[in-house]
Motif scaffolding. Sequence first.
Motif, mmCIF file in Angstrom:
data_model
loop_
_atom_site.group_PDB
_atom_site.id
_atom_site.type_symbol
_atom_site.label_atom_id
_atom_site.label_comp_id
_atom_site.label_asym_id
_atom_site.label_seq_id
_atom_site.Cartn_x
_atom_site.Cartn_y
_atom_site.Cartn_z
ATOM 1 N N GLU A 113 0.834 -1.182 0.000
ATOM 2 C CA GLU A 113 0.000 0.000 0.000
ATOM 3 C C GLU A 113 0.877 1.243 0.000
ATOM 4 N N PRO A 114 0.661 2.132 -0.975
ATOM 5 C CA PRO A 114 1.523 3.307 -1.080
ATOM 6 C C PRO A 114 1.710 4.007 0.266
ATOM 7 N N GLY A 115 2.954 4.300 0.593
ATOM 8 C CA GLY A 115 3.261 4.991 1.840
ATOM 9 C C GLY A 115 3.729 4.066 2.943
ATOM 10 N N ASN A 116 3.667 2.763 2.721
ATOM 11 C CA ASN A 116 4.088 1.812 3.754
ATOM 12 C C ASN A 116 5.409 1.139 3.387
ATOM 13 N N PHE A 117 6.330 1.149 4.327
ATOM 14 C CA PHE A 117 7.617 0.481 4.077
ATOM 15 C C PHE A 117 8.218 -0.069 5.358
ATOM 16 N N LYS A 134 9.266 -3.886 5.163
ATOM 17 C CA LYS A 134 10.525 -3.997 4.428
ATOM 18 C C LYS A 134 11.693 -3.676 5.369
ATOM 19 N N LEU A 154 6.880 7.149 7.856
ATOM 20 C CA LEU A 154 6.648 8.590 7.670
ATOM 21 C C LEU A 154 7.220 9.040 6.322
ATOM 22 N N SER A 155 6.371 9.631 5.486
ATOM 23 C CA SER A 155 6.845 10.059 4.161
ATOM 24 C C SER A 155 6.152 11.344 3.728
ATOM 25 N N GLY A 156 6.483 11.803 2.550
ATOM 26 C CA GLY A 156 5.892 13.036 2.020
ATOM 27 C C GLY A 156 6.799 14.230 2.223
ATOM 28 N N ASN A 157 6.187 15.394 2.452
ATOM 29 C CA ASN A 157 6.970 16.629 2.496
ATOM 30 C C ASN A 157 7.532 16.961 3.867
ATOM 31 N N LYS A 217 12.181 11.674 6.611
ATOM 32 C CA LYS A 217 11.276 10.557 6.344
ATOM 33 C C LYS A 217 11.910 9.282 6.892
ATOM 34 N N GLY A 218 11.090 8.293 7.179
ATOM 35 C CA GLY A 218 11.670 7.035 7.634
ATOM 36 C C GLY A 218 10.720 6.240 8.498
ATOM 37 N N VAL A 219 11.263 5.167 9.098
ATOM 38 C CA VAL A 219 10.466 4.306 9.960
ATOM 39 C C VAL A 219 10.784 4.637 11.412
ATOM 40 N N ILE A 240 1.452 10.147 5.649
ATOM 41 C CA ILE A 240 1.931 10.794 4.428
ATOM 42 C C ILE A 240 1.583 12.279 4.516
ATOM 43 N N VAL A 241 2.613 13.094 4.544
ATOM 44 C CA VAL A 241 2.431 14.524 4.772
ATOM 45 C C VAL A 241 2.509 15.278 3.450
ATOM 46 N N PRO A 250 3.303 9.474 -2.222
ATOM 47 C CA PRO A 250 4.542 9.968 -1.605
ATOM 48 C C PRO A 250 5.607 10.371 -2.640
ATOM 49 N N VAL A 268 4.373 13.786 -4.424
ATOM 50 C CA VAL A 268 4.623 15.034 -3.689
ATOM 51 C C VAL A 268 6.119 15.331 -3.565
ATOM 52 N N CYS A 301 3.698 1.974 -5.915
ATOM 53 C CA CYS A 301 4.673 2.215 -4.843
ATOM 54 C C CYS A 301 5.701 1.092 -4.706
ATOM 55 N N GLY A 329 7.880 0.920 -2.223
ATOM 56 C CA GLY A 329 8.295 0.766 -0.824
ATOM 57 C C GLY A 329 9.548 1.568 -0.490
ATOM 58 N N CYS A 343 9.320 5.006 -0.226
ATOM 59 C CA CYS A 343 8.713 6.339 -0.097
ATOM 60 C C CYS A 343 9.549 7.262 0.770
ATOM 61 N N ASP A 344 10.417 6.711 1.643
ATOM 62 C CA ASP A 344 11.273 7.587 2.444
ATOM 63 C C ASP A 344 12.469 8.070 1.630
#
Lengths: 417, 152
Positions: A86-90, A93, A243-246, A250-252, A318-319, B78, B81, B115, B117, B119-120
């Motif tokens: 799902e976009p935004g999840n890592f 991983k 945590l991702s976006g602007n 970013k990171g876990v 996702i910010v 992600p 943006v 995605c 994976g 995104c970071d």
Amino acid sequence: MIEMKLISKRCGIINPQSIQDFIKHDGFSVLERVIKNPDHQYLSEIEVSRLRGRGGAGFPVATKINAFAKETCDAKYIIMNADEGEPGNFKDKYLMEKDPFGLIEGMVLVAYLTQATHGYIYLRGEYLQARTLLENALDLARKEHYLGKNIRQSSYDFDIEIRMGAGSYVCGEEFALIESIEGKPGRTRVKPPFPTSVGLFGKPTLIQNVETFQTIPFIIDIGGSAYQKIGTKSSTGTKLISLSGNVLHKGVYEVPFGIPIRTVIDELGGGMEHNRKLKMVQLGGACGPIIPDYMLDMIIDFERFEEFDSKTGAGAIIVMDDRFSIFDILIRIVTFFEHESCGKCTPCREGHQQLRIILSRFVRKQAGIEDMIALESLARVMHQTSLCGLGQSSPTAIISTLRYFRDDYIDRLDHLG
Amino acid sequence: MIHEVLSRFPREETYLIEILRAIIDAHPSHVITEAQMKEVASYLNITQSKVSSTVSFYSLLSDTPKGKYVIQVCRDVPCYVSDSTSIVSTLESLLAIKIGQTTYDGLFTLEFVSCLGCCDHAPAMRINSTTYSDLTPTKVKAIIHGLREAKP
Ligand SMILES: Cc1cc2nc3c(=O)[nH]c(=O)nc-3n(C[C@H](O)[C@H](O)[C@H](O)COP(=O)(O)O)c2cc1C
Ligand code: SF4
Ligand code: FES
């Protein structure tokens, strides 16, 4: 400290290719302890902990594990759901790449406590690096008898195989995943029966998320009652956040439940990139709600998320800053789900296409008030009538923006322009 | 090639997707041909339509040939943006093709992907089995240049 590194304590500290390094950092110690004292009621520790699944739906883990443990059958399967797509999840991983032995310990432990006969890791098709590390970890664990025949001199046998997906998000859904391991297109089945009684190859099957497996040895280690003191009443323990976006960093991050979303963004994420203004945040992942700045004091908690009539999601934040309009974002989300729909049921198969067509009228500023009404009712119908979690949860982003960003919709109506 | 791949797997249906992935990996145009699907079906003793429905369901499996390098740019939020659109436009102008097309020399195919994976470390793309992240137009130019130079 906002971060609370409990289940991710080895991540970034140990060499993920070295079993010695893992053992030096308490690795396999819980499993050893359980095998040496098999009589303790370990499953009741999980019940007391009130652990809820970390893959998105937040279902009580003990309910599933207990049902599975009671099944008596010649074959019982355990599957680690590592399909994270799902976009935004890592965060899954991250665990697989940083602490692969930890996941093996979690799986073997659960398998031992439920007397499962065989394990699978259903790994997302794109995660090649994770595959290499997991394969290496499985080999080394076998050599040291943490896996295979007579695990640590006990009479218990259990082994784990990796099965890779091939680029399909819906295969993260339990029955679609089972179909995929059986070698078929990933389409869900009607429940019940649930996988814990009739699952893979028709046998009892327990499917849990990567992070859930990583958490269980920790719970057995400190005990269920100590665990349930962490976090909040409805959501015990910690959660990995992607945590991702602007944002700047970013990171876990691993945090206890109950932390405000704003704290994660500002203190762990270091605030906005280039000091831009925050416009919206999507919670959970692509199927989660989108909320405005004034709601960010809300805490991370299963119960709070249920107010959006949605599942918690897997913990993505996702910010997005104010250069983006909600429609730029919604169009991409709907396109994702349209592409990933398995096509089995009509509301989802046809619905996403319709949603995209209506949204594109808002993008072009050619929408009418009837489009707003249609969007709202279509999103609700999909939410209520789709067969699986994909179509049930994909409209959440739309429903939430209609609630919190109503002015943005009104602005795009053409007769006002 | 196909027999070598098949011999690595037991004759059980549960290995179907793993087998198809191995065939794709070994093929220079990243494709599974009609003839190969037939071989797989008879190896596993299942119908050919079962094999082809699986191939068409999964996006990492394909029955249409692609370029030597398949460039897949992430199109999800992600990355968006973090300016993935400038990555797409840089690639489109460098390669003189649009998303979904293959260059005349058969060297590059350009696609969108869901995605990855990373995104970071957005924006991200994948070329064959290598993932590239924290992309900028400059970085993309260097990567494409490197691949063109590597052309045998
Ligand atoms: C469309 C869809 C995709 C899903 N993808 C995943 C996934 O990638 N990983 C995951 O753990 N759970 C995923 N789930 C949730 C699983 O169905 C299931 O609830 C979960 O694996 C149970 O494990 P848990 O209780 O430990 O979270 C998905 C659900 C749906 C409906
Ligand atoms: S909701 Fe969508 S993904 Fe789920 S079964 Fe229906 S068509 Fe398939
Ligand atoms: S959104 Fe592009 S890698 Fe996740």
